[in-house]
Design an enzyme around this catalytic site. Structure first.
Site, PDB file in Angstrom:
ATOM      1  N   ASP A  55     -38.040  37.080 -45.982  1.00 30.62           N
ATOM      2  CA  ASP A  55     -36.941  36.474 -45.236  1.00 30.62           C
ATOM      3  C   ASP A  55     -37.388  36.445 -43.777  1.00 30.62           C
ATOM      4  OD1 ASP A  55     -34.661  35.906 -43.751  1.00 30.62           O
ATOM      5  OD2 ASP A  55     -33.348  37.163 -44.962  1.00 30.62           O
ATOM      6  N   ASN A  78     -43.056  26.960 -42.943  1.00 31.62           N
ATOM      7  CA  ASN A  78     -42.254  25.860 -43.464  1.00 31.62           C
ATOM      8  C   ASN A  78     -40.769  26.164 -43.507  1.00 31.62           C
ATOM      9  OD1 ASN A  78     -41.668  23.438 -45.391  1.00 31.62           O
ATOM     10  ND2 ASN A  78     -41.000  25.237 -46.541  1.00 31.62           N
ATOM     11  N   TYR A 154     -30.537  21.718 -34.677  1.00 32.30           N
ATOM     12  CA  TYR A 154     -31.761  21.541 -35.470  1.00 32.30           C
ATOM     13  C   TYR A 154     -32.858  20.868 -34.653  1.00 32.30           C
ATOM     14  CZ  TYR A 154     -34.872  19.801 -39.139  1.00 32.30           C
ATOM     15  OH  TYR A 154     -35.977  19.498 -39.911  1.00 32.30           O
ATOM     16  N   LYS A 158     -36.560  22.300 -33.295  1.00 34.42           N
ATOM     17  CA  LYS A 158     -37.858  21.723 -33.625  1.00 34.42           C
ATOM     18  C   LYS A 158     -38.636  21.355 -32.360  1.00 34.42           C
ATOM     19  CE  LYS A 158     -37.611  22.081 -38.085  1.00 34.42           C
ATOM     20  NZ  LYS A 158     -38.498  23.008 -38.820  1.00 34.42           N
ATOM     21  N   THR A 189     -34.849  16.410 -50.052  1.00 37.16           N
ATOM     22  CA  THR A 189     -34.678  17.857 -50.076  1.00 37.16           C
ATOM     23  C   THR A 189     -33.198  18.170 -49.883  1.00 37.16           C
ATOM     24  OG1 THR A 189     -34.895  18.185 -47.667  1.00 37.16           O
ATOM     25  CG2 THR A 189     -36.941  18.107 -48.959  1.00 37.16           C
TER      26      THR A 189
END
Length: 234
Positions: A55, A78, A154, A158, A189
């Site tokens: 984790d 990833n 998000y 990134k 996904t």
């Protein structure tokens, strides 16, 4: 001696495909998964893989996992989450914290914990799975400008990951590391509803990550590449 790779978040989606393709290339692959049962199912599907319960938000768990891996040639960061698609005006601070905990702080924690194992490799490689939506150039003038600030937590995580990629590449250059970021493109996904409805093949994105994972010694470092190998602007 067989090369060894670790892929975080490898029990599903792009991560699982990266693990599958690295194993097919002859590497021994550690399937990093916070869920032991899902991780074991992935191991049963992928010959040449083994389970590593990991984790990326659990400091003690990361340290325990790192003790299980003596040497490592490839690390693919990833694991990532998207808590919501809100713009910064509507987003919660908690949503930002949760997102950065996995997508940014988790990468630092895992990378630093496994650096001793990577330093034992003659050809250490680190691949950070980022997103084209994290490109500030595209967000201000290109294809992602039309998103209007949505997915702020998000996308900013990134962008931060992209910066980390550059800084790790610079810090580790003299040790022979190649550290690069991947923009996988929109893939089928469970990241969000848009991704789930996509017909994008996760395996196609995985091939881009594998290409960066297996770079020759004269390959690039500190770069942001699309799944097809083309450069992505920071």
């Amino acid at each position: 001696m067989t090369s060894t790779a670790l892929v975080t978040g490898a029990n599903k989606g792009i991560g699982k495909e990266i693990a599958r393709q690295l194993a097919a290339a002859g590497l021994t692959v550690w399937i990093g998964s916070r869920d032991p049962e899902r991780g074991q199912r992935a191991v049963e599907e992928i010959a040449g893989s083994r389970l590593l319960v990991l984790d990326v938000t659990d400091e003690a768990g990361i340290a325990a996992a790192a003790r299980e891996v003596d040497s490592l040639d490839v690390l693919v960061n990833n694991a990532g989450i998207m808590v919501d698609g809100d713009n910064p005006v509507d987003a919660s601070v908690d949503g930002f914290r949760r997102t950065f905990e996995t997508n940014v702080f988790g990468v630092v924690a895992v990378t630093n914990a496994f650096l001793p194992a990577l330093r034992r490799s003659a050809h250490p490689r680190i691949v950070n799975v980022s997103s084209g939506t994290g490109s500030l150039t595209w967000s201000t003038s290109g294809e992602h400008f039309r998103y209007g600030g949505s997915g702020a937590a998000y996308r900013s995580s990134k962008a931060a990951l992209n910066a980390l990629t550059v800084f790790y590449a610079q810090a580790l250059a003299d040790d022979g590391f190649k550290v690069n970021a991947l923009a996988p493109g929109l893939r089928r996904t469970d990241l969000n509803e848009r991704a789930a409805a996509s017909d994008g093949d996760p395996g196609e994105a995985a091939a881009g990550a594998v290409r960066l994972a297996l770079l020759p010694d004269d390959g690039p470092t500190g770069e942001f590449r699309s799944w097809d190998g083309s450069p992505v602007p920071w």
